[in-house]
Scaffold this motif. Structure first.
Motif, short mmCIF file in Angstrom:
data_model
loop_
_atom_site.label_atom_id
_atom_site.label_comp_id
_atom_site.label_asym_id
_atom_site.label_seq_id
_atom_site.Cartn_x
_atom_site.Cartn_y
_atom_site.Cartn_z
N ARG A 269 -21.40 -15.44 -3.94
CA ARG A 269 -19.86 -15.67 -4.15
C ARG A 269 -19.26 -14.38 -4.35
NH1 ARG A 269 -16.93 -16.53 -9.66
NH2 ARG A 269 -15.31 -17.93 -9.39
N ARG A 270 -18.86 -13.80 -3.25
CA ARG A 270 -18.55 -12.54 -3.16
C ARG A 270 -17.28 -12.15 -3.86
NH1 ARG A 270 -22.22 -9.33 -0.04
NH2 ARG A 270 -20.51 -8.27 0.89
N GLU A 271 -17.57 -11.35 -5.08
CA GLU A 271 -16.69 -11.03 -5.92
C GLU A 271 -15.51 -10.11 -5.29
OE1 GLU A 271 -17.54 -7.68 -8.98
OE2 GLU A 271 -19.43 -8.56 -8.16
N TYR A 272 -15.73 -9.61 -4.23
CA TYR A 272 -14.62 -8.68 -3.63
C TYR A 272 -14.16 -9.26 -2.38
CZ TYR A 272 -16.75 -5.20 -6.70
OH TYR A 272 -17.26 -4.58 -7.89
N GLU A 273 -14.53 -10.39 -2.20
CA GLU A 273 -14.19 -10.88 -0.73
C GLU A 273 -13.88 -12.34 -0.89
OE1 GLU A 273 -17.24 -8.10 1.71
OE2 GLU A 273 -17.25 -10.21 1.88
N GLY A 274 -12.99 -12.89 -1.76
CA GLY A 274 -12.43 -14.05 -2.03
C GLY A 274 -13.10 -14.86 -3.28
N ILE A 278 -13.22 -18.32 0.27
CA ILE A 278 -13.27 -18.02 1.74
C ILE A 278 -14.37 -17.97 2.20
CG2 ILE A 278 -10.94 -16.86 1.46
CD1 ILE A 278 -12.34 -14.27 1.94
N PRO A 279 -14.55 -18.26 3.59
CA PRO A 279 -16.04 -18.24 4.31
C PRO A 279 -16.47 -16.87 4.31
CG PRO A 279 -14.40 -18.61 5.75
CD PRO A 279 -13.53 -18.90 4.47
N SER A 280 -16.62 -16.25 3.34
CA SER A 280 -17.26 -14.80 3.47
C SER A 280 -18.80 -14.88 3.53
CB SER A 280 -16.81 -14.00 1.97
OG SER A 280 -17.39 -12.67 2.07
N PHE A 281 -19.39 -15.09 4.87
CA PHE A 281 -20.82 -15.43 5.18
C PHE A 281 -21.46 -14.14 5.03
CE2 PHE A 281 -23.66 -16.56 8.57
CZ PHE A 281 -24.54 -17.53 7.89
N ILE A 282 -22.63 -14.17 4.58
CA ILE A 282 -23.66 -13.14 4.43
C ILE A 282 -24.87 -13.49 5.14
CG2 ILE A 282 -23.11 -12.88 2.05
CD1 ILE A 282 -25.56 -13.95 1.19
N GLY A 283 -24.93 -14.54 6.02
CA GLY A 283 -26.17 -14.57 6.96
C GLY A 283 -26.54 -13.48 7.69
N ILE A 453 -8.79 -21.85 4.62
CA ILE A 453 -8.23 -21.08 5.70
C ILE A 453 -6.97 -20.94 5.83
CG2 ILE A 453 -8.82 -20.52 8.27
CD1 ILE A 453 -11.30 -20.96 6.42
N GLU A 454 -6.13 -21.85 5.65
CA GLU A 454 -4.59 -21.87 5.57
C GLU A 454 -4.25 -20.69 4.49
OE1 GLU A 454 -3.37 -25.85 7.63
OE2 GLU A 454 -3.48 -25.74 5.40
N ARG A 455 -4.73 -21.03 3.45
CA ARG A 455 -4.25 -20.20 2.17
C ARG A 455 -4.78 -18.69 2.48
NH1 ARG A 455 -5.76 -22.62 -3.24
NH2 ARG A 455 -7.80 -22.46 -2.11
N TRP A 456 -5.98 -18.58 3.20
CA TRP A 456 -6.60 -17.15 3.38
C TRP A 456 -5.67 -16.41 4.46
CZ3 TRP A 456 -11.61 -16.06 6.49
CH2 TRP A 456 -11.77 -14.49 6.48
N ARG A 457 -5.05 -17.22 5.29
CA ARG A 457 -4.37 -16.65 6.43
C ARG A 457 -2.85 -16.19 5.86
NH1 ARG A 457 -1.47 -21.59 9.27
NH2 ARG A 457 -0.83 -21.47 7.09
N ASP A 458 -2.32 -17.11 5.05
CA ASP A 458 -1.16 -16.50 4.47
C ASP A 458 -1.26 -15.27 3.46
OD1 ASP A 458 -0.13 -18.84 5.75
OD2 ASP A 458 0.26 -19.89 3.85
N PHE A 459 -2.47 -15.00 2.76
CA PHE A 459 -2.55 -13.93 2.19
C PHE A 459 -2.94 -12.73 3.18
CE2 PHE A 459 -6.37 -11.04 0.85
CZ PHE A 459 -5.45 -10.29 -0.13
N CYS A 460 -3.43 -13.27 4.31
CA CYS A 460 -4.05 -12.00 5.07
C CYS A 460 -2.65 -11.34 6.11
CB CYS A 460 -5.07 -12.30 5.99
SG CYS A 460 -6.76 -12.33 5.52
N ARG A 461 -1.68 -12.53 6.15
CA ARG A 461 -0.33 -12.00 6.58
C ARG A 461 0.17 -10.91 5.74
NH1 ARG A 461 2.98 -10.52 10.33
NH2 ARG A 461 5.05 -10.81 9.84
N TYR A 501 -4.50 -14.66 -4.81
CA TYR A 501 -4.47 -13.36 -4.96
C TYR A 501 -3.13 -12.78 -5.61
CZ TYR A 501 -8.72 -12.24 -2.07
OH TYR A 501 -9.96 -12.20 -1.58
N ARG A 502 -3.34 -11.88 -6.57
CA ARG A 502 -2.09 -11.13 -7.10
C ARG A 502 -1.81 -10.05 -6.05
NH1 ARG A 502 -3.10 -15.60 -9.35
NH2 ARG A 502 -2.35 -16.00 -11.28
N ILE A 503 -0.37 -9.68 -5.81
CA ILE A 503 0.00 -8.79 -4.93
C ILE A 503 0.85 -7.68 -5.75
CG2 ILE A 503 1.31 -8.40 -2.75
CD1 ILE A 503 -1.10 -10.55 -2.43
N LYS A 504 -0.07 -6.87 -5.77
CA LYS A 504 0.75 -5.49 -6.60
C LYS A 504 1.60 -4.60 -6.02
CE LYS A 504 -1.71 -6.97 -10.38
NZ LYS A 504 -1.09 -7.71 -11.43
#
Length: 574
Positions: A269-274, A278-283, A453-461, A501-504
């Protein structure tokens, strides 16, 4: 790596119903646990039910041991206050009911322990007498191992203590400050574990405080700490890199500098990556680590975190019924075992997990998500740089931290100082952002959570716009675009739909000239592991005194993010 020790943290059930805004995920919130009346029975019954589900799920994946917090709340002592003693007695009763659940599924139990836990009355009785404190700690350990024969061992954290937000009457504080102290401490403690046939697992992780703070990467500190520490009951536990759970870090060379038994730490559960949102895959990282560690002597297992880590608002609980969609965490938990234990490729593990029909879409989604993380959330040119401040390696992720995106002039100035090709940084981010339509289609085809993925997309905008603000010439229009995008993001994803996410934002000028920033970073930061003369004279010594002299006298004058998360910024200067 042979089947060995496959540890996974089991603290998730203890967070159910914990409604605090920003959560400290570093350990069980014991103050949240009820110790009397009907609420005690209701809450602990739910925990037992959840842990039964958890144990069944993770044992089916191949894990054979779990970690739970912690020694401090299960070990009574004559110096404890009456109220503390009463709470410890309840926790002992309730945890005694939990251990058989893990035994049912063939899972060993390891308890965590910070060095050293104290209370107000322990402080009054012992004070700062270091030897007496260590005797007190050994008494806690010895009594616990006698009282709970089902406990397979302890996992010691010596380089980090409770965060500044912890209000528990049992608090931990840093005790060991040098390699020599740590070495003596281990040699005095190990005979207890040998006598009881249990394991002592030492984590090399630190936050950089005191001279022991470079244990995770400094060869001499590492060697002095482990000098003549020789026991079949001793195991080292090390993060994969020389910093926290970040991308872009090379495999920690300490794995090859010791013949002790050792395990690698991974975070699912990647603490710095969502944090599981989100699909923060470590494989593919696991595959790289497993290949790199083939020649490491005495690698006996791994310790993975499916819940532990970070101070943030994201709330997904892994392997629990009715606790949110945990598919991204579950996927990482599966692939870590398959890659390290079974030596299969991530692609094969995915096909076995999802079936051949869905696997192609899943793999394409995860390949794209990895590019988004590495090219957009990280700034590649900055992330690839090796930078040290005092005893810590600077994280390769600067502008996103836990659940916050920082868009301000100070971050802009810092990134522009370290990144020499700003045009490439902007292009990399925008090309990665263009992958989202295909990712959404692949998620839909594979039956995976499209909304994530949609929520991540809007954050990544917003991350894309921030990238333009950081690296392109200043333009008021981009500032307005950022403010507008932040408002749209909050409207599209209100809290009823889950945490975001909080946008500071702060566009106030950071009044440090480029030349000044250059000589300050040259003075304070270095690009190699070894210390320079200026570090021995100033950075490691005088700077700590200077910080204590110039830091704000009132806590309220320190930025909230710095004073209310983790151990606080002071720990960097000890």
């Amino acid at each position: 790596m042979p089947p060995g020790l496959l540890l996974i943290d089991a603290i998730g059930p203890f967070f159910r119903g914990y409604e605090k805004g920003r959560i400290n995920w570093s350990k069980i919130p014991f103050t949240h646990l009820s110790t009397q009346g009907a609420e005690r029975e209701r809450q602990w019954s739910q925990i037992r039910c959840d842990l039964h589900c958890f144990a069944k799920e993770v044992s089916a994946l191949g894990y054979n041991a779990v970690t739970l917090d912690d020694l401090a709340h299960l070990a009574p002592h004559k110096f404890h206050e009456v109220e503390v003693a009463e709470r410890v007695a309840v926790f002992r009763e309730e945890f005694a009911k939990l251990f058989p659940i893990f035994e049912e599924f063939g899972l060993k139990v390891y308890l965590t322990s910070d060095v050293i836990p104290v209370t107000a009355t322990v402080d009054e009785a012992i004070g700062s007498d270091r030897e007496a404190l260590e005797v007190y700690y050994r008494e806690l350990v010895s009594d616990l191992l006698v009282d709970f024969p089902r406990i397979a061992g302890l996992i010691l954290r010596i380089g980090e203590s409770d965060g500044v937000d912890v209000k528990d009457p049992i608090r931990t504080r840093l005790h060991l400050t040098t390699a020599a102290e740590t070495n003596r401490f281990l040699k005095a403690l190990l005979p207890i574990f040998e006598a009881h046939g249990r394991d002592l697992i030492l984590r090399t992780w630190t936050v950089g405080a005191y001279r022991i703070g470079d244990l995770i990467w400094h060869r001499q500190t590492f060697a002095e700490t482990l000098d003549e520490v020789d026991s079949p009951n001793f195991i080292l536990s090390m993060k994969h890199g020389e910093s926290d759970f970040f991308r872009y870090l090379p495999l920690n060379s300490a794995f090859f500098r010791s013949s002790h038994k050792k395990i690698i730490e991974l975070q699912e559960r990647r603490e710095y990556e969502g944090a599981g949102e989100i699909p923060s895959f470590i494989g593919w990282d696991c595959e790289r680590f497993a290949s790199g560690l083939e020649k490491a002597e005495n690698l006996v297992g791994m310790s993975v975190w499916c819940q532990t880590g970070g101070w943030h608002r994201f709330r997904r609980l892994a392997f629990l019924p009715d606790a949110g969609d945990d598919v991204w965490i579950r996927l990482n938990a599966m692939v870590a075992v398959r890659v390290f234990r079974d030596r299969v490729s991530p692609e094969s593990a995915i096909e076995d997990f999802f079936g051949a029909e869905r696997a192609t879409a899943v793999i394409e989604l995860l390949r794209s998500s990895e590019l988004v993380i590495k090219r957009l959330m990280y700034v590649e040119e900055f992330a690839e740089q090796k930078l040290f401040f005092r005893r810590v390696r600077i994280p390769p992720l600067l502008q996103i931290y836990w659940d916050c995106l920082f868009i301000n002039h100070a971050v802009r100035k810092a990134l522009r100082h370290f990144v020499k090709d700003p045009g490439r940084a902007v292009r990399d981010g925008e090309e990665a952002y263009e992958l989202f339509p295909e990712m959404i289609e692949n998620a839909r085809s594979a039956g995976l959570p499209v909304r994530d993925i949609e929520r991540w997309r809007d954050f990544c905008r917003l991350v894309c716009l921030a990238r333009r603000y950081y690296f392109l010439p200043f333009d008021e229009e981009i500032v307005e675009q950022i403010r507008s995008a932040k408002a749209d993001y909050k409207v599209a994803w209100p809290r009823e739909k889950g945490e975001r996410y909080r946008i500071k934002l702060s566009f106030e000028p950071f009044r440090v000239k480029r030349r000044t920033l250059g000589w300050v970073t040259a003075l304070l930061l270095r690009r190699r592991r070894g210390y320079r003369l200026i570090d021995h004279v100033f950075t490691l010594n005088l700077l700590g005194h200077l910080f204590r002299w110039v830091k704000p006298r009132r806590k309220e004058d320190m930025p909230k993010f710095l004073r209310k998360s983790a151990m606080g910024v002071d720990s960097l200067f000890k």
